[in-house]
Motif scaffolding. Structure first.
Motif, mmCIF file in Angstrom:
data_model
loop_
_atom_site.group_PDB
_atom_site.id
_atom_site.type_symbol
_atom_site.label_atom_id
_atom_site.label_comp_id
_atom_site.label_asym_id
_atom_site.label_seq_id
_atom_site.Cartn_x
_atom_site.Cartn_y
_atom_site.Cartn_z
ATOM 1 N N PHE A 1 0.827 -1.206 0.000
ATOM 2 C CA PHE A 1 0.000 0.000 0.000
ATOM 3 C C PHE A 1 0.859 1.252 0.000
ATOM 4 O O PHE A 1 0.461 2.277 -0.531
ATOM 5 C CB PHE A 1 -0.935 0.029 1.215
ATOM 6 C CG PHE A 1 -2.229 -0.646 0.972
ATOM 7 C CD1 PHE A 1 -3.254 0.001 0.299
ATOM 8 C CD2 PHE A 1 -2.440 -1.934 1.418
ATOM 9 C CE1 PHE A 1 -4.462 -0.617 0.074
ATOM 10 C CE2 PHE A 1 -3.640 -2.573 1.192
ATOM 11 C CZ PHE A 1 -4.660 -1.917 0.520
ATOM 12 N N ARG A 2 2.030 1.161 0.585
ATOM 13 C CA ARG A 2 2.939 2.313 0.627
ATOM 14 C C ARG A 2 3.244 2.801 -0.788
ATOM 15 O O ARG A 2 3.342 3.989 -1.032
ATOM 16 C CB ARG A 2 4.234 1.901 1.336
ATOM 17 C CG ARG A 2 5.319 2.934 1.332
ATOM 18 C CD ARG A 2 6.601 2.384 1.858
ATOM 19 N NE ARG A 2 7.067 1.321 0.967
ATOM 20 C CZ ARG A 2 8.136 0.580 1.207
ATOM 21 N NH1 ARG A 2 8.825 0.754 2.302
ATOM 22 N NH2 ARG A 2 8.500 -0.343 0.355
ATOM 23 N N ASP A 3 3.351 1.868 -1.730
ATOM 24 C CA ASP A 3 3.667 2.226 -3.106
ATOM 25 C C ASP A 3 2.430 2.583 -3.918
ATOM 26 O O ASP A 3 2.537 3.141 -4.986
ATOM 27 C CB ASP A 3 4.451 1.095 -3.768
ATOM 28 C CG ASP A 3 5.767 0.841 -3.038
ATOM 29 O OD1 ASP A 3 6.342 1.815 -2.513
ATOM 30 O OD2 ASP A 3 6.183 -0.315 -2.967
ATOM 31 N N ARG B 1 -3.180 6.324 10.503
ATOM 32 C CA ARG B 1 -2.622 5.306 11.413
ATOM 33 C C ARG B 1 -1.675 4.361 10.674
ATOM 34 O O ARG B 1 -0.635 3.988 11.201
ATOM 35 C CB ARG B 1 -3.784 4.540 12.045
ATOM 36 C CG ARG B 1 -3.402 3.589 13.094
ATOM 37 C CD ARG B 1 -4.636 2.988 13.721
ATOM 38 N NE ARG B 1 -4.254 2.102 14.793
ATOM 39 C CZ ARG B 1 -5.091 1.520 15.596
ATOM 40 N NH1 ARG B 1 -6.378 1.729 15.467
ATOM 41 N NH2 ARG B 1 -4.668 0.724 16.536
ATOM 42 N N GLY B 2 -2.041 3.973 9.448
ATOM 43 C CA GLY B 2 -1.179 3.105 8.649
ATOM 44 C C GLY B 2 0.123 3.787 8.272
ATOM 45 O O GLY B 2 1.208 3.190 8.344
ATOM 46 N N ARG B 3 0.043 5.054 7.860
ATOM 47 C CA ARG B 3 1.261 5.812 7.526
ATOM 48 C C ARG B 3 2.144 5.996 8.761
ATOM 49 O O ARG B 3 3.368 5.894 8.676
ATOM 50 C CB ARG B 3 0.895 7.161 6.912
ATOM 51 C CG ARG B 3 0.429 7.047 5.468
ATOM 52 C CD ARG B 3 0.252 8.398 4.807
ATOM 53 N NE ARG B 3 -0.784 9.212 5.438
ATOM 54 C CZ ARG B 3 -2.082 9.115 5.172
ATOM 55 N NH1 ARG B 3 -2.506 8.267 4.277
ATOM 56 N NH2 ARG B 3 -2.956 9.883 5.794
ATOM 57 N N LEU C 1 9.734 2.334 7.488
ATOM 58 C CA LEU C 1 9.394 1.707 6.220
ATOM 59 C C LEU C 1 8.494 2.599 5.393
ATOM 60 O O LEU C 1 7.738 2.132 4.552
ATOM 61 C CB LEU C 1 8.699 0.354 6.475
ATOM 62 C CG LEU C 1 9.520 -0.677 7.212
ATOM 63 C CD1 LEU C 1 8.652 -1.877 7.581
ATOM 64 C CD2 LEU C 1 10.710 -1.110 6.395
ATOM 65 N N ASP C 2 8.569 3.896 5.614
ATOM 66 C CA ASP C 2 7.660 4.815 4.940
ATOM 67 C C ASP C 2 8.198 5.325 3.604
ATOM 68 O O ASP C 2 7.567 6.119 2.940
ATOM 69 C CB ASP C 2 7.307 5.999 5.833
ATOM 70 C CG ASP C 2 8.512 6.834 6.235
ATOM 71 O OD1 ASP C 2 9.644 6.437 5.908
ATOM 72 O OD2 ASP C 2 8.307 7.863 6.882
ATOM 73 N N GLY C 3 9.358 4.837 3.205
ATOM 74 C CA GLY C 3 9.910 5.266 1.917
ATOM 75 C C GLY C 3 10.726 6.535 1.996
ATOM 76 O O GLY C 3 11.263 6.999 1.011
ATOM 77 N N SER C 4 10.841 7.119 3.170
ATOM 78 C CA SER C 4 11.637 8.354 3.307
ATOM 79 C C SER C 4 13.119 7.994 3.387
ATOM 80 O O SER C 4 13.497 6.857 3.601
ATOM 81 C CB SER C 4 11.209 9.135 4.546
ATOM 82 O OG SER C 4 11.618 8.454 5.719
ATOM 83 N N ASP C 5 13.941 8.987 3.262
ATOM 84 C CA ASP C 5 15.387 8.797 3.319
ATOM 85 C C ASP C 5 15.933 8.990 4.730
ATOM 86 O O ASP C 5 17.107 9.288 4.908
ATOM 87 C CB ASP C 5 16.091 9.757 2.363
ATOM 88 C CG ASP C 5 15.707 9.483 0.935
ATOM 89 O OD1 ASP C 5 15.646 10.443 0.161
ATOM 90 O OD2 ASP C 5 15.461 8.313 0.578
#
Length: 70
Positions: free
Chosen positions: A13-15, A53-55, A63-67
Protein backbone atom coordinates in the motif's frame (compact mmCIF):
# COMPACT_ATOMS: atom_id res chain seq x y z
CA UNK A 1 0.02 -8.00 15.98
CA UNK A 2 0.27 -8.08 12.20
CA UNK A 3 1.14 -11.32 10.44
CA UNK A 4 3.99 -11.29 7.94
CA UNK A 5 1.39 -11.41 5.14
CA UNK A 6 -0.46 -8.39 6.54
CA UNK A 7 2.79 -6.44 6.95
CA UNK A 8 3.81 -7.27 3.38
CA UNK A 9 0.40 -6.09 2.14
CA UNK A 10 0.77 -2.87 4.15
CA UNK A 11 4.13 -2.27 2.48
CA UNK A 12 2.50 -2.73 -0.92
CA UNK A 13 0.00 0.00 0.00
CA UNK A 14 2.94 2.31 0.63
CA UNK A 15 3.67 2.23 -3.11
CA UNK A 16 -0.06 2.67 -3.92
CA UNK A 17 0.21 2.05 -7.65
CA UNK A 18 -1.32 -1.41 -7.31
CA UNK A 19 -5.00 -2.32 -7.10
CA UNK A 20 -6.09 -4.56 -4.27
CA UNK A 21 -9.06 -6.82 -3.76
CA UNK A 22 -11.20 -5.40 -0.98
CA UNK A 23 -12.11 -8.88 0.24
CA UNK A 24 -8.56 -10.25 0.42
CA UNK A 25 -8.09 -11.61 3.98
CA UNK A 26 -4.97 -9.50 4.54
CA UNK A 27 -6.70 -6.34 3.31
CA UNK A 28 -9.71 -7.08 5.54
CA UNK A 29 -7.37 -7.44 8.52
CA UNK A 30 -5.68 -4.11 7.71
CA UNK A 31 -9.12 -2.49 7.49
CA UNK A 32 -10.06 -4.02 10.84
CA UNK A 33 -6.86 -2.57 12.37
CA UNK A 34 -7.78 0.79 10.78
CA UNK A 35 -4.53 0.86 8.79
CA UNK A 36 -6.27 0.88 5.40
CA UNK A 37 -9.68 2.18 4.34
CA UNK A 38 -11.99 1.92 1.36
CA UNK A 39 -12.22 5.35 -0.31
CA UNK A 40 -14.58 4.56 -3.16
CA UNK A 41 -15.93 1.96 -5.51
CA UNK A 42 -16.12 1.96 -9.29
CA UNK A 43 -16.59 -0.70 -12.00
CA UNK A 44 -12.87 -1.55 -11.92
CA UNK A 45 -12.90 -2.24 -8.18
CA UNK A 46 -12.50 -0.49 -4.87
CA UNK A 47 -10.10 2.32 -4.11
CA UNK A 48 -8.17 1.45 -0.97
CA UNK A 49 -5.60 3.64 0.72
CA UNK A 50 -3.51 3.93 3.86
CA UNK A 51 -5.03 5.75 6.80
CA UNK A 52 -3.08 8.16 8.96
CA UNK A 53 -2.62 5.31 11.41
CA UNK A 54 -1.18 3.10 8.65
CA UNK A 55 1.26 5.81 7.53
CA UNK A 56 2.30 6.40 11.15
CA UNK A 57 2.99 2.69 11.64
CA UNK A 58 5.19 2.57 8.54
CA UNK A 59 7.01 5.71 9.70
CA UNK A 60 7.66 4.20 13.15
CA UNK A 61 9.01 1.06 11.49
CA UNK A 62 11.18 3.24 9.21
CA UNK A 63 9.39 1.71 6.22
CA UNK A 64 7.66 4.81 4.94
CA UNK A 65 9.91 5.27 1.92
CA UNK A 66 11.64 8.35 3.31
CA UNK A 67 15.39 8.80 3.32
CA UNK A 68 15.49 9.11 7.12
CA UNK A 69 17.84 6.13 7.53
CA UNK A 70 20.49 7.29 5.08
Amino acid sequence: MLSHHELATLLLFRDATLRFEEFDPDVLALCRYELVEVRGRDPRGSTLELTTRGRDLLRRLHLDGSDALQ
